[in-house]
Design a protein around this motif. Structure first.
Motif, PDB file in Angstrom:
ATOM      1  N   ALA A  49       0.799  -1.228   0.000  1.00 54.71           N
ATOM      2  CA  ALA A  49       0.000   0.000   0.000  1.00 54.71           C
ATOM      3  C   ALA A  49       0.828   1.273   0.000  1.00 54.71           C
ATOM      4  CB  ALA A  49      -0.937   0.006   1.213  1.00 54.71           C
ATOM      5  N   HIS A  50       1.976   1.249   0.674  1.00 53.03           N
ATOM      6  CA  HIS A  50       2.749   2.479   0.837  1.00 53.03           C
ATOM      7  C   HIS A  50       4.020   2.561  -0.004  1.00 53.03           C
ATOM      8  CE1 HIS A  50       0.334   2.394   4.574  1.00 53.03           C
ATOM      9  NE2 HIS A  50       0.220   3.666   4.292  1.00 53.03           N
ATOM     10  N   ASP A  51       4.602   1.431  -0.348  1.00 51.57           N
ATOM     11  CA  ASP A  51       5.935   1.467  -0.956  1.00 51.57           C
ATOM     12  C   ASP A  51       6.049   0.833  -2.326  1.00 51.57           C
ATOM     13  OD1 ASP A  51       6.986   2.797   1.309  1.00 51.57           O
ATOM     14  OD2 ASP A  51       7.094   0.889   2.379  1.00 51.57           O
ATOM     15  N   VAL A  52       5.066   0.066  -2.743  1.00 50.46           N
ATOM     16  CA  VAL A  52       5.101  -0.550  -4.077  1.00 50.46           C
ATOM     17  C   VAL A  52       4.415   0.394  -5.053  1.00 50.46           C
ATOM     18  CG1 VAL A  52       4.318  -2.495  -5.489  1.00 50.46           C
ATOM     19  CG2 VAL A  52       5.186  -2.912  -3.182  1.00 50.46           C
ATOM     20  N   VAL A  53       5.102   0.713  -6.134  1.00 48.28           N
ATOM     21  CA  VAL A  53       4.537   1.602  -7.148  1.00 48.28           C
ATOM     22  C   VAL A  53       4.177   0.857  -8.436  1.00 48.28           C
ATOM     23  CG1 VAL A  53       5.661   3.651  -6.221  1.00 48.28           C
ATOM     24  CG2 VAL A  53       6.814   2.329  -7.996  1.00 48.28           C
ATOM     25  N   GLY A  54       4.570  -0.411  -8.516  1.00 55.29           N
ATOM     26  CA  GLY A  54       4.246  -1.201  -9.692  1.00 55.29           C
ATOM     27  C   GLY A  54       4.408  -2.680  -9.418  1.00 55.29           C
ATOM     28  N   GLU A  70       8.045  -3.034  -8.104  1.00 56.77           N
ATOM     29  CA  GLU A  70       8.835  -1.803  -8.158  1.00 56.77           C
ATOM     30  C   GLU A  70       8.518  -1.017  -6.895  1.00 56.77           C
ATOM     31  OE1 GLU A  70       9.571   2.256 -10.725  1.00 56.77           O
ATOM     32  OE2 GLU A  70       8.359   0.661 -11.617  1.00 56.77           O
ATOM     33  N   LEU A  71       9.566  -0.676  -6.161  1.00 55.32           N
ATOM     34  CA  LEU A  71       9.422   0.019  -4.890  1.00 55.32           C
ATOM     35  C   LEU A  71       9.783   1.487  -5.021  1.00 55.32           C
ATOM     36  CD1 LEU A  71      11.243  -2.646  -2.681  1.00 55.32           C
ATOM     37  CD2 LEU A  71       8.790  -2.442  -3.094  1.00 55.32           C
ATOM     38  N   ARG A  72       9.279   2.289  -4.109  1.00 57.41           N
ATOM     39  CA  ARG A  72       9.713   3.687  -4.066  1.00 57.41           C
ATOM     40  C   ARG A  72      11.222   3.685  -3.838  1.00 57.41           C
ATOM     41  NH1 ARG A  72       8.356   6.970  -0.068  1.00 57.41           N
ATOM     42  NH2 ARG A  72       7.996   5.317   1.429  1.00 57.41           N
ATOM     43  N   PRO A  73      11.983   4.484  -4.603  1.00 56.56           N
ATOM     44  CA  PRO A  73      13.447   4.464  -4.505  1.00 56.56           C
ATOM     45  C   PRO A  73      13.960   5.269  -3.305  1.00 56.56           C
ATOM     46  CG  PRO A  73      12.771   5.987  -6.208  1.00 56.56           C
ATOM     47  CD  PRO A  73      11.516   5.339  -5.691  1.00 56.56           C
ATOM     48  N   PRO A 107      15.971   4.723   0.528  1.00 57.65           N
ATOM     49  CA  PRO A 107      16.768   3.747   1.279  1.00 57.65           C
ATOM     50  C   PRO A 107      15.984   3.001   2.359  1.00 57.65           C
ATOM     51  CG  PRO A 107      18.043   5.734   0.951  1.00 57.65           C
ATOM     52  CD  PRO A 107      16.642   6.031   0.466  1.00 57.65           C
ATOM     53  N   GLU A 108      15.118   3.696   3.075  1.00 58.85           N
ATOM     54  CA  GLU A 108      14.347   3.045   4.141  1.00 58.85           C
ATOM     55  C   GLU A 108      13.393   1.989   3.577  1.00 58.85           C
ATOM     56  OE1 GLU A 108      15.881   6.888   5.356  1.00 58.85           O
ATOM     57  OE2 GLU A 108      14.496   6.418   3.730  1.00 58.85           O
ATOM     58  N   VAL A 109      12.854   2.242   2.404  1.00 57.61           N
ATOM     59  CA  VAL A 109      11.949   1.280   1.762  1.00 57.61           C
ATOM     60  C   VAL A 109      12.739   0.037   1.361  1.00 57.61           C
ATOM     61  CG1 VAL A 109      10.477   0.851  -0.248  1.00 57.61           C
ATOM     62  CG2 VAL A 109      10.294   3.021   1.009  1.00 57.61           C
ATOM     63  N   ALA A 110      13.905   0.226   0.768  1.00 55.21           N
ATOM     64  CA  ALA A 110      14.747  -0.913   0.382  1.00 55.21           C
ATOM     65  C   ALA A 110      15.125  -1.735   1.603  1.00 55.21           C
ATOM     66  CB  ALA A 110      15.994  -0.426  -0.348  1.00 55.21           C
ATOM     67  N   ALA A 111      15.472  -1.063   2.699  1.00 57.11           N
ATOM     68  CA  ALA A 111      15.845  -1.761   3.922  1.00 57.11           C
ATOM     69  C   ALA A 111      14.661  -2.543   4.490  1.00 57.11           C
ATOM     70  CB  ALA A 111      16.377  -0.776   4.951  1.00 57.11           C
ATOM     71  N   ARG A 112      13.487  -1.936   4.468  1.00 54.44           N
ATOM     72  CA  ARG A 112      12.294  -2.612   4.989  1.00 54.44           C
ATOM     73  C   ARG A 112      11.943  -3.825   4.131  1.00 54.44           C
ATOM     74  NH1 ARG A 112       6.209  -1.168   6.032  1.00 54.44           N
ATOM     75  NH2 ARG A 112       6.222  -0.277   3.963  1.00 54.44           N
ATOM     76  N   LEU A 144      16.651  -8.313  -4.324  1.00 52.94           N
ATOM     77  CA  LEU A 144      16.479  -6.862  -4.262  1.00 52.94           C
ATOM     78  C   LEU A 144      17.525  -6.225  -5.161  1.00 52.94           C
ATOM     79  CD1 LEU A 144      14.878  -4.599  -2.818  1.00 52.94           C
ATOM     80  CD2 LEU A 144      16.667  -4.612  -1.077  1.00 52.94           C
ATOM     81  N   THR A 145      17.064  -5.412  -6.120  1.00 51.91           N
ATOM     82  CA  THR A 145      17.965  -4.784  -7.083  1.00 51.91           C
ATOM     83  C   THR A 145      17.794  -3.270  -7.026  1.00 51.91           C
ATOM     84  OG1 THR A 145      17.695  -6.686  -8.546  1.00 51.91           O
ATOM     85  CG2 THR A 145      18.624  -4.692  -9.518  1.00 51.91           C
ATOM     86  N   MET A 146      18.906  -2.584  -6.981  1.00 46.79           N
ATOM     87  CA  MET A 146      18.894  -1.127  -7.013  1.00 46.79           C
ATOM     88  C   MET A 146      19.798  -0.688  -8.150  1.00 46.79           C
ATOM     89  SD  MET A 146      19.146  -0.911  -2.948  1.00 46.79           S
ATOM     90  CE  MET A 146      19.599  -2.627  -2.864  1.00 46.79           C
ATOM     91  N   THR A 147      19.209  -0.014  -9.132  1.00 47.10           N
ATOM     92  CA  THR A 147      19.970   0.446 -10.278  1.00 47.10           C
ATOM     93  C   THR A 147      19.258   1.614 -10.947  1.00 47.10           C
ATOM     94  OG1 THR A 147      21.015  -0.239 -12.343  1.00 47.10           O
ATOM     95  CG2 THR A 147      18.913  -1.243 -11.856  1.00 47.10           C
ATOM     96  N   GLU A 148      20.018   2.552 -11.434  1.00 47.58           N
ATOM     97  CA  GLU A 148      19.501   3.692 -12.186  1.00 47.58           C
ATOM     98  C   GLU A 148      18.328   4.381 -11.489  1.00 47.58           C
ATOM     99  OE1 GLU A 148      18.732   2.461 -16.209  1.00 47.58           O
ATOM    100  OE2 GLU A 148      20.749   1.662 -16.447  1.00 47.58           O
ATOM    101  N   GLY A 149      18.425   4.545 -10.169  1.00 48.64           N
ATOM    102  CA  GLY A 149      17.382   5.225  -9.425  1.00 48.64           C
ATOM    103  C   GLY A 149      16.124   4.415  -9.200  1.00 48.64           C
TER     104      GLY A 149
END
Length: 115
Positions: A33-38, A50-53, A55-60, A79-84
């Protein structure tokens, strides 16, 4: 345990104590509900959130994934973080495809519900 998008999506193979399962579902629902955008299925056995980019969201998401693999070893999380962008890929074995389908439906129902 039944597998449907509105009530339960945990498989019988889940070892999380029954009393704790509603709490874990609530954690996933909050993430959706709060952190997934797709929500994007990438194959019958893989789903990418797809999560909100942030750091706290990635950690959670990472924390939730680690705890989930402790009780539902049939899931694999990446968990992948790339290009924002921050993405959480969830995959499973063929025997648990129905669980992933139910998880996808639950995520799609809740995306953006907390905004």
């Amino acid at each position: 345990m039944s597998v449907n998008a509105t009530d339960e999506w945990a498989a019988e193979a889940c070892t999380l104590p029954t009393v704790e399962q509603p709490l874990r579902r609530a954690e996933f629902d909050d993430l959706f509900a709060h952190d997934v955008v797709g929500v994007r299925p990438t194959s019958p056995r893989e789903l990418t959130l797809e999560l909100r980019p942030v750091p706290e969201v990635a950690a959670r998401a990472a924390d939730l994934a680690v705890r989930e693999t402790g009780c539902c070893s049939f899931f694999t999380f990446a968990l992948t973080m790339t290009e924002g962008r921050v993405e959480l890929a969830i995959s499973t074995a063929p025997a648990h495809e129905a669980v992933l389908v139910a998880l996808q439906a639950r995520a799609e129902e809740r995306v953006g519900a907390g905004t």
